[in-house]
Design a protein around this motif. Sequence first.
Motif, PDB file in Angstrom:
ATOM      1  N   THR A 134       0.837  -1.202   0.000  1.00 17.87           N
ATOM      2  CA  THR A 134       0.000   0.000   0.000  1.00 17.87           C
ATOM      3  C   THR A 134       0.866   1.243   0.000  1.00 17.87           C
ATOM      4  O   THR A 134       2.004   1.229   0.455  1.00 17.87           O
ATOM      5  N   GLN A 135       0.300   2.319  -0.528  1.00 16.88           N
ATOM      6  CA  GLN A 135       0.996   3.594  -0.499  1.00 16.88           C
ATOM      7  C   GLN A 135       0.921   4.179   0.903  1.00 16.88           C
ATOM      8  O   GLN A 135      -0.030   3.951   1.637  1.00 16.88           O
ATOM      9  N   GLU A 136       1.898   4.926   1.262  1.00 13.25           N
ATOM     10  CA  GLU A 136       1.906   5.586   2.567  1.00 13.25           C
ATOM     11  C   GLU A 136       0.731   6.566   2.657  1.00 13.25           C
ATOM     12  O   GLU A 136       0.509   7.377   1.763  1.00 13.25           O
ATOM     13  N   GLU A 137      -0.080   6.425   3.698  1.00 14.81           N
ATOM     14  CA  GLU A 137      -1.246   7.289   3.867  1.00 14.81           C
ATOM     15  C   GLU A 137      -1.174   7.944   5.237  1.00 14.81           C
ATOM     16  O   GLU A 137      -1.194   7.257   6.250  1.00 14.81           O
ATOM     17  N   PRO A 138      -1.065   9.246   5.294  1.00 14.37           N
ATOM     18  CA  PRO A 138      -0.962   9.910   6.587  1.00 14.37           C
ATOM     19  C   PRO A 138      -2.240   9.731   7.386  1.00 14.37           C
ATOM     20  O   PRO A 138      -3.311   9.526   6.830  1.00 14.37           O
ATOM     21  N   GLY A 139      -2.124   9.762   8.709  1.00 18.00           N
ATOM     22  CA  GLY A 139      -3.283   9.636   9.574  1.00 18.00           C
ATOM     23  C   GLY A 139      -4.295  10.728   9.289  1.00 18.00           C
ATOM     24  O   GLY A 139      -3.940  11.886   9.091  1.00 18.00           O
ATOM     25  N   LYS A 140      -5.569  10.352   9.245  1.00 18.17           N
ATOM     26  CA  LYS A 140      -6.624  11.324   8.977  1.00 18.17           C
ATOM     27  C   LYS A 140      -6.754  12.285  10.151  1.00 18.17           C
ATOM     28  O   LYS A 140      -6.672  11.887  11.314  1.00 18.17           O
ATOM     29  N   SER A 141      -6.981  13.541   9.851  1.00 23.26           N
ATOM     30  CA  SER A 141      -7.121  14.539  10.912  1.00 23.26           C
ATOM     31  C   SER A 141      -8.497  14.438  11.555  1.00 23.26           C
ATOM     32  O   SER A 141      -9.424  13.829  11.011  1.00 23.26           O
ATOM     33  N   TYR A 181      -6.964  20.165  21.156  1.00 20.82           N
ATOM     34  CA  TYR A 181      -6.800  18.792  20.691  1.00 20.82           C
ATOM     35  C   TYR A 181      -7.079  18.670  19.187  1.00 20.82           C
ATOM     36  O   TYR A 181      -6.747  17.655  18.576  1.00 20.82           O
ATOM     37  N   TYR A 182      -7.698  19.684  18.613  1.00 23.54           N
ATOM     38  CA  TYR A 182      -8.304  19.554  17.292  1.00 23.54           C
ATOM     39  C   TYR A 182      -7.291  19.325  16.171  1.00 23.54           C
ATOM     40  O   TYR A 182      -7.541  18.546  15.250  1.00 23.54           O
ATOM     41  N   SER A 187      -6.557   9.548  15.512  1.00 21.84           N
ATOM     42  CA  SER A 187      -6.033   8.539  16.438  1.00 21.84           C
ATOM     43  C   SER A 187      -5.548   9.162  17.747  1.00 21.84           C
ATOM     44  O   SER A 187      -5.311   8.452  18.727  1.00 21.84           O
ATOM     45  N   PHE A 188      -5.415  10.495  17.762  1.00 19.85           N
ATOM     46  CA  PHE A 188      -4.992  11.192  18.983  1.00 19.85           C
ATOM     47  C   PHE A 188      -6.086  11.132  20.053  1.00 19.85           C
ATOM     48  O   PHE A 188      -5.804  11.160  21.247  1.00 19.85           O
ATOM     49  N   ILE A 189      -7.346  11.051  19.613  1.00 21.94           N
ATOM     50  CA  ILE A 189      -8.461  11.009  20.569  1.00 21.94           C
ATOM     51  C   ILE A 189      -8.483   9.648  21.257  1.00 21.94           C
ATOM     52  O   ILE A 189      -8.474   8.611  20.601  1.00 21.94           O
ATOM     53  N   LEU A 223     -18.394   4.390  12.427  1.00 19.61           N
ATOM     54  CA  LEU A 223     -18.198   4.617  10.996  1.00 19.61           C
ATOM     55  C   LEU A 223     -16.715   4.678  10.640  1.00 19.61           C
ATOM     56  O   LEU A 223     -16.285   4.151   9.614  1.00 19.61           O
ATOM     57  N   LEU A 224     -15.937   5.319  11.508  1.00 20.11           N
ATOM     58  CA  LEU A 224     -14.496   5.413  11.264  1.00 20.11           C
ATOM     59  C   LEU A 224     -13.843   4.039  11.335  1.00 20.11           C
ATOM     60  O   LEU A 224     -12.952   3.719  10.544  1.00 20.11           O
ATOM     61  N   GLU A 225     -14.302   3.203  12.280  1.00 28.34           N
ATOM     62  CA  GLU A 225     -13.754   1.844  12.372  1.00 28.34           C
ATOM     63  C   GLU A 225     -14.161   1.014  11.152  1.00 28.34           C
ATOM     64  O   GLU A 225     -13.336   0.305  10.564  1.00 28.34           O
ATOM     65  N   ASP A 226     -15.438   1.120  10.770  1.00 29.25           N
ATOM     66  CA  ASP A 226     -15.924   0.340   9.634  1.00 29.25           C
ATOM     67  C   ASP A 226     -15.185   0.695   8.346  1.00 29.25           C
ATOM     68  O   ASP A 226     -15.025  -0.161   7.462  1.00 29.25           O
ATOM     69  N   ASN A 227     -14.750   1.946   8.238  1.00 33.51           N
ATOM     70  CA  ASN A 227     -14.019   2.386   7.048  1.00 33.51           C
ATOM     71  C   ASN A 227     -12.509   2.374   7.254  1.00 33.51           C
ATOM     72  O   ASN A 227     -11.757   2.921   6.439  1.00 33.51           O
ATOM     73  N   GLU A 228     -12.087   1.771   8.385  1.00 31.57           N
ATOM     74  CA  GLU A 228     -10.670   1.550   8.693  1.00 31.57           C
ATOM     75  C   GLU A 228      -9.873   2.845   8.795  1.00 31.57           C
ATOM     76  O   GLU A 228      -8.711   2.911   8.416  1.00 31.57           O
ATOM     77  N   TRP A 229     -10.522   3.889   9.310  1.00 31.80           N
ATOM     78  CA  TRP A 229      -9.794   5.120   9.631  1.00 31.80           C
ATOM     79  C   TRP A 229      -9.193   5.019  11.021  1.00 31.80           C
ATOM     80  O   TRP A 229      -8.226   5.720  11.324  1.00 31.80           O
ATOM     81  N   ILE A 230      -9.796   4.203  11.862  1.00 30.06           N
ATOM     82  CA  ILE A 230      -9.253   3.927  13.196  1.00 30.06           C
ATOM     83  C   ILE A 230      -9.262   2.418  13.408  1.00 30.06           C
ATOM     84  O   ILE A 230      -9.945   1.684  12.683  1.00 30.06           O
ATOM     85  N   ARG A 231      -8.521   1.958  14.406  1.00 30.98           N
ATOM     86  CA  ARG A 231      -8.408   0.519  14.627  1.00 30.98           C
ATOM     87  C   ARG A 231      -9.600  -0.039  15.375  1.00 30.98           C
ATOM     88  O   ARG A 231     -10.074  -1.135  15.088  1.00 30.98           O
ATOM     89  N   VAL A 232     -10.093   0.688  16.377  1.00 31.80           N
ATOM     90  CA  VAL A 232     -11.164   0.143  17.198  1.00 31.80           C
ATOM     91  C   VAL A 232     -12.028   1.277  17.736  1.00 31.80           C
ATOM     92  O   VAL A 232     -11.529   2.364  18.037  1.00 31.80           O
ATOM     93  N   ASN A 233     -13.307   1.026  17.834  1.00 34.35           N
ATOM     94  CA  ASN A 233     -14.251   1.998  18.394  1.00 34.35           C
ATOM     95  C   ASN A 233     -14.304   1.818  19.911  1.00 34.35           C
ATOM     96  O   ASN A 233     -15.122   1.050  20.426  1.00 34.35           O
TER      97      ASN A 233
END
Length: 436
Positions: A134-141, A181-182, A187-189, A223-233
Amino acid sequence: MKLNYSEPRIYTGGIDISMWSKLSTTEKKDALERPWYVYFLFRNPATGKLKRQPNIKAGANKYKTKRERYAFLKTMQQSLLELLEYGFNPYEDNSKLEESLFSSEEIKTTDETSTKEQPTEVVPQAERIIPQTTQEEPGKSIGESISFTLDLKVSMMNKNSFVQYKSRIGLFEKWLKANNYYNNPVSFITKKFVTEYLNDVLKRTSARTRNNTRTDIASMFQLLEDNEWIRVNFVRRIPKLKSIPKRNKTYTPKQEEDIYAYLEKNDPFLLLFIQFVSYNFLRPIEICRLKVEDIDIENKRMYIKAKTKPVQKKIIPKILLEKLPDLSEKDSKANLFGRYEIGEPWDAEPINKRSEFSKRFKSVKDHLKLGTDYGIYSFKHTHVTKLYVKYRETMSAQGVKNKLKGITGHATIDALEKYLRDIDAELPEDYSEDFS
């Protein structure tokens, strides 16, 4: 030297697999309904940092029990670790490695094949696990994540629910900005931050509002977990607080008589609105959604958009039918209850229309000195209680419930029974003589 990969791990639906036996049936079912997979990190040659690779499911979720699914993933985890130890690199061409590992000479298929695990048989040919590069993808803000979920939710929720959802998420977003925090990846949250915010909501409002806020934030993170933006809800693991729901009181016969007398003289239009609640047991917002075309005078039927189903058909009882004006000359697409008269176009959202009628009824309450526990919805409780008491004079409790279910529109007897308990529809006879 630093390893170029992390040990593969198993994601088990957001629960600790070692605590499985202590989970409730619902919690187990919920965990099994979520995707399970193996995941690992590999060092990106461009950045020198470990980068998470795509989740590997390989059909694991076709297994419907914890034992089968975990055993499958455990085998896959061990095989993947051996594959990495042999030199697999998702950022390079692995054809030579694959050829050496999976050649026919190294995969024993004859009867003489040992039943013991062979060092070179890392993964069976039919279950080969080769993660794609996969291409390097920065963490979503955080901002991107909130916008992403709002864009999806607007198509998944009805208009009124989305307005409330957007408002609660907006307040959470405002809190994140206020606490600096914004400007971080989502993933910071952490669970700690969300809990801190929910505690703040609780102090300012109530347990019920705090629970509703928790539900909406959990929905966003799902929704973020289902779309794999985060690891776990992780928000789902934050418990709900016990809250006591507010309920409109039932009117006494004297209060009902006074209200009707006042409205007949001062606001007969509002009185008709209330009679739809009283005799057809509708919620105020359901009445606000009604169009002229939803009223079938000839067949004594009305078609409403109810809470539990898209369209619900109800009879129009004679007592209400006699109070309706002639609708034959009205625009069929106009609101049944306009702002000031029947069959009047009213360009406003149903929730705003409901608020308008609530404000008008407040003047009635102020005049009769009724408290905040009373409202338009109290008329439904009042008239359900009247019917229940009337029917109980000649019928058994179960017979009354079977009859009331079709009148009130409750989906099940259990739901009706809970409602009847909440409004104290049946009270015991005087038991004073039992003490003598």
